[in-house]
Design a protein around this motif. Structure first.
Motif, PDB file in Angstrom:
ATOM      1  N   ASN A   1       6.222  -1.455 -13.787  1.00 20.11           N
ATOM      2  CA  ASN A   1       6.370  -0.447 -12.752  1.00 20.11           C
ATOM      3  C   ASN A   1       6.557   1.053 -13.702  1.00 20.11           C
ATOM      4  O   ASN A   1       6.612   1.817 -12.970  1.00 20.11           O
ATOM      5  CB  ASN A   1       7.365  -0.533 -11.425  1.00 20.11           C
ATOM      6  CG  ASN A   1       8.868  -1.023 -12.203  1.00 20.11           C
ATOM      7  OD1 ASN A   1       9.156  -0.462 -13.213  1.00 20.11           O
ATOM      8  ND2 ASN A   1       9.378  -1.897 -11.389  1.00 20.11           N
TER       9      ASN A   1
ATOM     10  N   THR B   1       0.099  -2.074  -7.000  1.00 21.89           N
ATOM     11  CA  THR B   1       0.499  -1.728  -8.419  1.00 21.89           C
ATOM     12  C   THR B   1       2.084  -1.677  -8.696  1.00 21.89           C
ATOM     13  O   THR B   1       2.907  -0.994  -7.574  1.00 21.89           O
ATOM     14  CB  THR B   1      -0.244  -0.496  -9.149  1.00 21.89           C
ATOM     15  OG1 THR B   1       0.291   0.557  -8.332  1.00 21.89           O
ATOM     16  CG2 THR B   1      -1.754  -0.865  -8.812  1.00 21.89           C
TER      17      THR B   1
ATOM     18  N   ARG C   1       3.422   1.323  -9.909  1.00 20.86           N
ATOM     19  CA  ARG C   1       3.701   2.821  -9.487  1.00 20.86           C
ATOM     20  C   ARG C   1       3.705   2.512  -7.763  1.00 20.86           C
ATOM     21  O   ARG C   1       4.524   3.123  -7.426  1.00 20.86           O
ATOM     22  CB  ARG C   1       2.818   3.512  -9.945  1.00 20.86           C
ATOM     23  CG  ARG C   1       2.696   3.506 -11.386  1.00 20.86           C
ATOM     24  CD  ARG C   1       3.998   3.767 -12.355  1.00 20.86           C
ATOM     25  NE  ARG C   1       4.300   5.006 -12.420  1.00 20.86           N
ATOM     26  CZ  ARG C   1       5.360   5.661 -12.696  1.00 20.86           C
ATOM     27  NH1 ARG C   1       6.445   4.983 -12.909  1.00 20.86           N
ATOM     28  NH2 ARG C   1       5.439   7.171 -12.876  1.00 20.86           N
ATOM     29  N   GLU C   2       3.017   1.963  -7.353  1.00 22.75           N
ATOM     30  CA  GLU C   2       2.602   1.908  -5.712  1.00 22.75           C
ATOM     31  C   GLU C   2       3.853   1.120  -5.147  1.00 22.75           C
ATOM     32  O   GLU C   2       4.414   1.663  -3.966  1.00 22.75           O
ATOM     33  CB  GLU C   2       1.335   1.350  -5.373  1.00 22.75           C
ATOM     34  CG  GLU C   2       0.216   2.012  -5.687  1.00 22.75           C
ATOM     35  CD  GLU C   2      -1.192   1.165  -5.280  1.00 22.75           C
ATOM     36  OE1 GLU C   2      -2.198   1.712  -5.253  1.00 22.75           O
ATOM     37  OE2 GLU C   2      -0.828  -0.118  -5.185  1.00 22.75           O
TER      38      GLU C   2
ATOM     39  N   VAL D   1       6.846   3.697  -4.230  1.00 24.60           N
ATOM     40  CA  VAL D   1       6.597   4.545  -3.355  1.00 24.60           C
ATOM     41  C   VAL D   1       6.788   3.754  -1.907  1.00 24.60           C
ATOM     42  O   VAL D   1       7.163   4.152  -0.932  1.00 24.60           O
ATOM     43  CB  VAL D   1       5.092   5.144  -3.304  1.00 24.60           C
ATOM     44  CG1 VAL D   1       4.792   6.076  -1.978  1.00 24.60           C
ATOM     45  CG2 VAL D   1       4.939   6.125  -4.619  1.00 24.60           C
TER      46      VAL D   1
ATOM     47  N   PHE E   1       8.302   9.974 -12.073  1.00 28.13           N
ATOM     48  CA  PHE E   1       7.376  10.388 -11.127  1.00 28.13           C
ATOM     49  C   PHE E   1       7.501  11.866 -11.190  1.00 28.13           C
ATOM     50  O   PHE E   1       8.377  12.366 -10.827  1.00 28.13           O
ATOM     51  CB  PHE E   1       7.801   9.881  -9.830  1.00 28.13           C
ATOM     52  CG  PHE E   1       6.962   8.628  -9.454  1.00 28.13           C
ATOM     53  CD1 PHE E   1       5.668   8.417  -9.215  1.00 28.13           C
ATOM     54  CD2 PHE E   1       7.490   7.125  -9.633  1.00 28.13           C
ATOM     55  CE1 PHE E   1       4.845   7.465  -8.554  1.00 28.13           C
ATOM     56  CE2 PHE E   1       6.869   5.969  -9.222  1.00 28.13           C
ATOM     57  CZ  PHE E   1       5.669   6.199  -8.794  1.00 28.13           C
TER      58      PHE E   1
ATOM     59  N   GLU F   1       1.947  13.062  -9.221  1.00 25.87           N
ATOM     60  CA  GLU F   1       1.528  11.489  -9.175  1.00 25.87           C
ATOM     61  C   GLU F   1       2.013  10.944  -7.847  1.00 25.87           C
ATOM     62  O   GLU F   1       1.502   9.884  -7.137  1.00 25.87           O
ATOM     63  CB  GLU F   1       2.268  10.813 -10.306  1.00 25.87           C
ATOM     64  CG  GLU F   1       1.915   9.244 -10.314  1.00 25.87           C
ATOM     65  CD  GLU F   1       2.612   8.524 -11.384  1.00 25.87           C
ATOM     66  OE1 GLU F   1       2.208   7.371 -11.834  1.00 25.87           O
ATOM     67  OE2 GLU F   1       3.494   9.223 -12.123  1.00 25.87           O
ATOM     68  N   TRP F   2       3.211  11.353  -7.338  1.00 31.20           N
ATOM     69  CA  TRP F   2       3.848  10.585  -6.046  1.00 31.20           C
ATOM     70  C   TRP F   2       3.144  11.097  -4.777  1.00 31.20           C
ATOM     71  O   TRP F   2       2.824  10.051  -4.086  1.00 31.20           O
ATOM     72  CB  TRP F   2       5.168  11.471  -5.969  1.00 31.20           C
ATOM     73  CG  TRP F   2       6.025  10.437  -4.737  1.00 31.20           C
ATOM     74  CD1 TRP F   2       6.046  11.132  -3.385  1.00 31.20           C
ATOM     75  CD2 TRP F   2       6.898   9.521  -4.879  1.00 31.20           C
ATOM     76  NE1 TRP F   2       6.945   9.979  -2.809  1.00 31.20           N
ATOM     77  CE2 TRP F   2       7.539   9.176  -3.706  1.00 31.20           C
ATOM     78  CE3 TRP F   2       7.217   8.612  -5.966  1.00 31.20           C
ATOM     79  CZ2 TRP F   2       8.281   8.163  -3.403  1.00 31.20           C
ATOM     80  CZ3 TRP F   2       8.325   7.773  -5.850  1.00 31.20           C
ATOM     81  CH2 TRP F   2       8.573   7.360  -4.460  1.00 31.20           C
TER      82      TRP F   2
ATOM     83  N   SER G   1      -0.052  11.484  -4.909  1.00 27.85           N
ATOM     84  CA  SER G   1      -1.521  10.787  -4.996  1.00 27.85           C
ATOM     85  C   SER G   1      -1.455   9.232  -4.909  1.00 27.85           C
ATOM     86  O   SER G   1      -2.337   8.681  -4.176  1.00 27.85           O
ATOM     87  CB  SER G   1      -2.006  11.119  -6.476  1.00 27.85           C
ATOM     88  OG  SER G   1      -1.193  10.381  -7.562  1.00 27.85           O
ATOM     89  N   THR G   2      -0.368   8.894  -5.069  1.00 26.40           N
ATOM     90  CA  THR G   2      -0.093   7.435  -4.744  1.00 26.40           C
ATOM     91  C   THR G   2       0.302   7.245  -3.436  1.00 26.40           C
ATOM     92  O   THR G   2      -0.347   6.144  -2.807  1.00 26.40           O
ATOM     93  CB  THR G   2       1.351   7.018  -5.565  1.00 26.40           C
ATOM     94  OG1 THR G   2       1.389   7.263  -6.996  1.00 26.40           O
ATOM     95  CG2 THR G   2       1.623   5.624  -5.606  1.00 26.40           C
ATOM     96  N   ARG G   3       1.028   7.952  -2.613  1.00 26.10           N
ATOM     97  CA  ARG G   3       1.203   8.318  -1.481  1.00 26.10           C
ATOM     98  C   ARG G   3      -0.361   8.375  -0.633  1.00 26.10           C
ATOM     99  O   ARG G   3      -0.373   7.601   0.467  1.00 26.10           O
ATOM    100  CB  ARG G   3       2.132   9.257  -0.895  1.00 26.10           C
ATOM    101  CG  ARG G   3       3.449   9.024  -0.928  1.00 26.10           C
ATOM    102  CD  ARG G   3       4.349  10.239  -0.444  1.00 26.10           C
ATOM    103  NE  ARG G   3       4.179  10.104   0.889  1.00 26.10           N
ATOM    104  CZ  ARG G   3       4.668   9.637   2.042  1.00 26.10           C
ATOM    105  NH1 ARG G   3       5.523   8.548   1.766  1.00 26.10           N
ATOM    106  NH2 ARG G   3       4.422   9.573   3.155  1.00 26.10           N
TER     107      ARG G   3
ATOM    108  N   ALA H   1      -3.252   7.162  -1.996  1.00 24.18           N
ATOM    109  CA  ALA H   1      -3.845   5.996  -1.814  1.00 24.18           C
ATOM    110  C   ALA H   1      -3.386   4.776  -1.110  1.00 24.18           C
ATOM    111  O   ALA H   1      -3.958   4.329  -0.086  1.00 24.18           O
ATOM    112  CB  ALA H   1      -3.663   5.591  -3.367  1.00 24.18           C
TER     113      ALA H   1
END
Length: 298
Positions: free
Chosen positions: A72, A182, A184-185, A188, A207, A211-212, A214-216, A218
């Motif tokens: 992670n 993933t 990183r996901e 979040v 983070f 990035e935070w 864009s991950t949210r 997704a």
């Protein structure tokens, strides 16, 4: 005669023991004594010491292996620490530094209890569980399992806690990967479910806002998030991941009887509470463990 733990309760037992064992292990990341030992060994900065200490059982590995197993972290963070760390001090020195520092930290937190009979018995039970745990498919656990077991009880307890947390961690990574989440996901997802502030993950997992976000986004596109909370689908997936993690972790305790597991919980409770109350480990952290819950319910 004590009977084996009934299977429906095994996941609950594994979660309770994780709450108790994780803080004992985690002094290696947060207490000043391990940080001093890593600096004395020659490692530069917190993160080089972190990656050197945790990756050292694997040998002089590079960033790709560490990134894959730790799952992670941002790759850029990993690659700045390894393999460069091994040019400052080899893995064996990292292993010695993490053990010395962790034992020093635990001794400070526990006081006279550090050398007590209860600590020695907890170390014995936890070590028996850790040594009997299945290691197929669990690379980080297997690497730690290959290390010699310390003889001194407090060092043995920290080592067993480390084995059991990496055993659980390897299973958790498998559960996340199987669910299509993933590394990183996963941060979040957990932060949204638990209410941990996003800014905890800025220094802890690198983070930034972009990035935070864009991950949210997704996760929202997949229907797992709604506004600032998990959707029903997200709640179900998160529960499934946690349940599967507990089930996989529970295999470590098959070697203990019900009464021995209950005894281990009882013995660990005051030790873990003392470690948490020492204040080295932040209550809001990126480990996925709610320390307030550990204090309130165990």
């Amino acid at each position: 005669m004590s009977m084996p733990i009934p299977r429906p309760a095994r996941g609950d037992v594994a979660r309770d023991l994780w709450r108790l064992l994780e803080p004992i292990h985690a002094v290696v990341y947060f207490a000043p004594e391990p940080l001093e030992e890593f600096r004395a060994a020659g490692y530069r900065g917190f993160w080089m010491g972190y990656f050197a200490g945790r990756a050292a059982p694997l040998g002089s590995v590079g960033a790709d292996v560490v990134h894959a197993l730790f799952y992670n972290f941002a790759y850029e963070r990993v690659s700045r620490a390894v393999p460069a760390a091994w040019s400052f001090a080899p893995p064996n020195e990292a292993l010695q530094a993490r053990l010395r520092g962790s034992v020093r930290a635990l001794r400070r937190a526990l006081g006279p209890a550090a050398d007590g009979a209860d600590t020695a018995r907890a170390a014995e039970l936890a070590t028996r569980a850790a040594r009997s745990a299945p290691f197929e498919g669990r690379a980080l656990f297997a690497a730690n399992r290959s290390l010699p077991t310390p003889q001194e009880p407090l060092a043995q307890l920290w080592h067993a806690a480390t084995l059991l947390r990496e055993h659980r961690g390897d299973g958790h990574v498998a559960a996340l990967a199987a669910a299509g989440i993933t590394g990183r996901e996963s941060h979040v997802l957990h932060a949204t479910a638990s209410g941990i502030p996003r800014d905890v993950y800025t220094p802890a997992r690198d983070f930034n806002e972009a990035e935070w976000t864009s991950t949210r986004d997704a996760l929202k596109e997949r229907g797992l998030l709604q506004d600032d909370r998990l959707s029903p689908q997200g709640q179900q997936l998160k529960a499934q991941i946690e349940e599967r993690t507990d089930q996989l972790a529970a295999t470590a305790y098959d070697a203990l009887t019900t009464s021995e597991t209950d005894e281990l919980v009882r013995l660990l409770r005051p030790l873990t509470h003392a470690v948490i109350r020492e204040g080295d480990i932040p209550l809001d952290n990126a480990m996925g463990l709610d320390l307030r819950e550990s204090l309130d319910h165990l």
